[in-house]
Design a protein around this motif. Structure first.
Motif, PDB file in Angstrom:
ATOM      1  N   LEU A 246     -19.208 -15.230  29.430  1.00  0.00           N
ATOM      2  CA  LEU A 246     -18.843 -16.435  30.190  1.00  0.00           C
ATOM      3  C   LEU A 246     -19.465 -17.687  29.572  1.00  0.00           C
ATOM      4  N   ASN A 247     -20.303 -17.461  28.562  1.00  0.00           N
ATOM      5  CA  ASN A 247     -20.908 -18.594  27.852  1.00  0.00           C
ATOM      6  C   ASN A 247     -20.071 -19.080  26.684  1.00  0.00           C
ATOM      7  N   LEU A 248     -18.856 -18.551  26.556  1.00  0.00           N
ATOM      8  CA  LEU A 248     -17.971 -19.058  25.506  1.00  0.00           C
ATOM      9  C   LEU A 248     -17.872 -20.590  25.625  1.00  0.00           C
ATOM     10  N   GLY A 249     -18.018 -21.273  24.517  1.00  0.00           N
ATOM     11  CA  GLY A 249     -17.928 -22.743  24.529  1.00  0.00           C
ATOM     12  C   GLY A 249     -19.197 -23.434  25.011  1.00  0.00           C
ATOM     13  N   HIS A 250     -20.142 -22.662  25.537  1.00  0.00           N
ATOM     14  CA  HIS A 250     -21.306 -23.272  26.183  1.00  0.00           C
ATOM     15  C   HIS A 250     -22.464 -23.563  25.230  1.00  0.00           C
ATOM     16  N   THR A 251     -22.529 -22.870  24.080  1.00  0.00           N
ATOM     17  CA  THR A 251     -23.649 -23.163  23.167  1.00  0.00           C
ATOM     18  C   THR A 251     -23.496 -24.610  22.683  1.00  0.00           C
ATOM     19  N   ILE A 252     -22.297 -24.933  22.220  1.00  0.00           N
ATOM     20  CA  ILE A 252     -22.025 -26.319  21.816  1.00  0.00           C
ATOM     21  C   ILE A 252     -21.922 -27.204  23.069  1.00  0.00           C
ATOM     22  N   GLY A 253     -21.261 -26.702  24.108  1.00  0.00           N
ATOM     23  CA  GLY A 253     -21.053 -27.497  25.334  1.00  0.00           C
ATOM     24  C   GLY A 253     -22.363 -28.011  25.918  1.00  0.00           C
ATOM     25  N   TYR A 334     -23.802 -17.056  19.206  1.00  0.00           N
ATOM     26  CA  TYR A 334     -22.610 -17.596  19.856  1.00  0.00           C
ATOM     27  C   TYR A 334     -21.732 -16.469  20.374  1.00  0.00           C
ATOM     28  N   VAL A 335     -21.003 -16.766  21.461  1.00  0.00           N
ATOM     29  CA  VAL A 335     -19.902 -15.896  21.859  1.00  0.00           C
ATOM     30  C   VAL A 335     -18.714 -16.372  21.034  1.00  0.00           C
ATOM     31  N   LEU A 336     -18.056 -15.446  20.340  1.00  0.00           N
ATOM     32  CA  LEU A 336     -16.928 -15.848  19.488  1.00  0.00           C
ATOM     33  C   LEU A 336     -15.655 -15.165  19.963  1.00  0.00           C
ATOM     34  N   LEU A 337     -14.552 -15.860  19.854  1.00  0.00           N
ATOM     35  CA  LEU A 337     -13.286 -15.237  20.236  1.00  0.00           C
ATOM     36  C   LEU A 337     -12.794 -14.307  19.125  1.00  0.00           C
ATOM     37  N   GLY A 338     -12.217 -13.172  19.546  1.00  0.00           N
ATOM     38  CA  GLY A 338     -11.619 -12.257  18.570  1.00  0.00           C
ATOM     39  C   GLY A 338     -10.107 -12.312  18.653  1.00  0.00           C
ATOM     40  N   ASN A 339      -9.628 -12.922  19.738  1.00  0.00           N
ATOM     41  CA  ASN A 339      -8.186 -13.044  19.956  1.00  0.00           C
ATOM     42  C   ASN A 339      -8.020 -13.947  21.181  1.00  0.00           C
ATOM     43  N   LEU A 340      -6.791 -14.303  21.520  1.00  0.00           N
ATOM     44  CA  LEU A 340      -6.577 -15.040  22.768  1.00  0.00           C
ATOM     45  C   LEU A 340      -6.648 -14.011  23.894  1.00  0.00           C
ATOM     46  N   GLY A 341      -7.683 -14.096  24.721  1.00  0.00           N
ATOM     47  CA  GLY A 341      -7.845 -13.120  25.800  1.00  0.00           C
ATOM     48  C   GLY A 341      -8.853 -12.034  25.477  1.00  0.00           C
TER      49      GLY A 341
END
Ligand SMILES: NC(=O)c1ccc[n+]([C@@H]2O[C@H](COP(=O)([O-])OP(=O)(O)OC[C@H]3O[C@@H](n4cnc5c(N)ncnc54)[C@H](O)[C@@H]3O)[C@@H](O)[C@H]2O)c1
Length: 369
Positions: A246-253, A334-341
């Motif tokens: 749920l921290n996706l985007g939050h390290t930079i954010g 970082y949380v990184l995306l591996g795909n959309l979803g």
């Protein structure tokens, strides 16, 4: 002689709680209350008090409950130990006991603060979250993280204390300022990106009508996001493993939020974080270029553009990321995306070390587009 005695507690009681999502629920809150409580303490901010909490108090009084309504000045500046103390003193002065039940009626500030009061008042009393912002409905009211801010940083003092119930009345969103609606939408977008491609397609398809506050679509949106949050929290209540997604985007954010001295709304900072972190994932080969483009295009529809990052200095961003709680040793994770979803997972890890140089290069590429 050393004697060892073990305190044998019954195995941790399983607890789960209902989340009601619908319209015009405020008038029927009393029908959901679980047991006879001595006093219902409504904690709210002064904006929500006038809009909804006064009316809620009247509904509850009419239903025969003893109520106490306490409010404080709206905004993050109130989420501190001083406000907590004032509210607790007022509850003590009114004779609120361990059977009192707190109703946290408001956005995330009210929810975090009132939840923390519930966690500590007479060593812990029950509370119900009645979220009134989109962000609070689909994110902060679920999961039991309660806290206050300090001069050393946000949310540094708090407790995990789950509510006994959440009641989200979508009808109250009609008065929410548009920037706060978008603030919540970005958290929903983030959740769908991490775990639910179908809901992502739903958001994409219905975004314009959601922005016009179609209540049926907003109800569906909140239900979908809460499902994700509840599933993640059930697996990892105290944030040791999968809750990290749920921290996706939050390290930079979080770094951008701090650099803007919190003038940038949390959701907007996370949106720019999502963009930059998606570029990092793309550069690391986790995410395809067209998927990065999909994220960028959806954010543009919310009026969030790569050029918004130009006001920040990348070295200052990198410096701030070093304060991130996901840091391990010297490396920022970082949380990184591996795909959309779906988030990228390697060796059962949900967070991954990213070098400063990768962040630097991704930033230069994003602002140059
Ligand atoms: N506990 C968690 O898991 C968690 C998760 C995310 C964020 N948070 C916290 O949530 C807080 C932010 O929450 P927020 O964005 O809801 O901010 P907020 O609580 O400050 O609410 C935003 C503004 O909207 C007003 N408002 C609320 N409901 C309204 C309505 N229906 N109509 C008109 N105005 C309304 C409020 O008075 C306030 O001025 C932060 O403190 C953050 O740390 C907590």
């Amino acid at each position: 002689m050393l004697k060892l005695i073990t305190v044998q507690l019954p195995s941790k009681k399983a607890y789960s709680y209902p989340i009601y999502i619908g319209t015009e629920l405020l008038a029927e809150v009393h029908t959901h209350l679980p047991k006879q409580n001595s006093t219902l303490v409504i904690i709210t901010d002064d904006t929500v008090k006038e809009l909804y909490a006064n009316a809620l108090q009247q509904f509850l009084n009419k239903a025969g409950h003893k109520t106490l309504l306490l409010s404080f000045s709206a905004g993050e500046v109130s989420k501190n130990g001083q406000t907590k103390n004032v509210l607790e003193e007022a509850m003590l002065a009114e004779g609120c006991d361990r059977d009192s039940l707190i109703l946290a009626v408001g956005g995330g500030v009210v929810g975090d603060l009132a939840g923390f009061i519930a966690a500590t008042y007479m060593r812990g009393i029950d509370y119900i979250q009645v979220p009134t912002t989109l962000l609070a409905m689909l994110d902060s009211s679920v999961g039991g993280k309660t806290s206050i801010d300090t001069s050393h940083g946000k949310n540094l003092i708090g407790a995990f204390w789950q509510p006994i119930m959440v009641i989200a009345d979508i009808a109250v969103l009609k008065t929410l300022p548009q920037d706060h609606l978008i603030n919540g939408l970005i958290e929903a977008f983030k959740m769908f990106l991490t775990s639910d491609a179908e809901s992502l397609a739903f958001l994409d398809k219905n975004l314009d009508r959601i922005l016009e506050r179609d209540e049926a679509l907003l109800t569906d949106l909140v239900r979908r996001a809460v499902n994700i949050k509840a599933t993640v929290v059930a697996k990892d209540e105290k944030d040791y493993s999968v809750r990290a997604i749920l921290n996706l985007g939050h390290t930079i954010g979080h770094a951008l939020e701090q650099l803007s001295e919190y003038k940038l709304l949390h959701g907007y900072a996370v949106a720019l974080g999502l963009l930059l972190e998606a570029k990092i994932a793309e550069r690391m080969g986790c995410l395809a270029p067209q998927q990065y483009l999909y994220i960028k295009t959806l954010l543009q529809r919310l009026n969030i553009r790569a050029s918004d990052l130009k006001q920040f200095d990348v070295e200052a961003i990198i410096e701030k990321t070093k304060l991130d709680k996901k840091k391990q040793g010297d490396a920022v994770h970082y949380v990184l995306l591996g795909n959309l979803g779906r988030v990228y997972e390697a060796e059962n890890q949900f967070t991954h070390a990213v070098s400063d140089d990768r962040v630097r290069c991704a930033f230069i590429e994003v602002v140059g587009e």
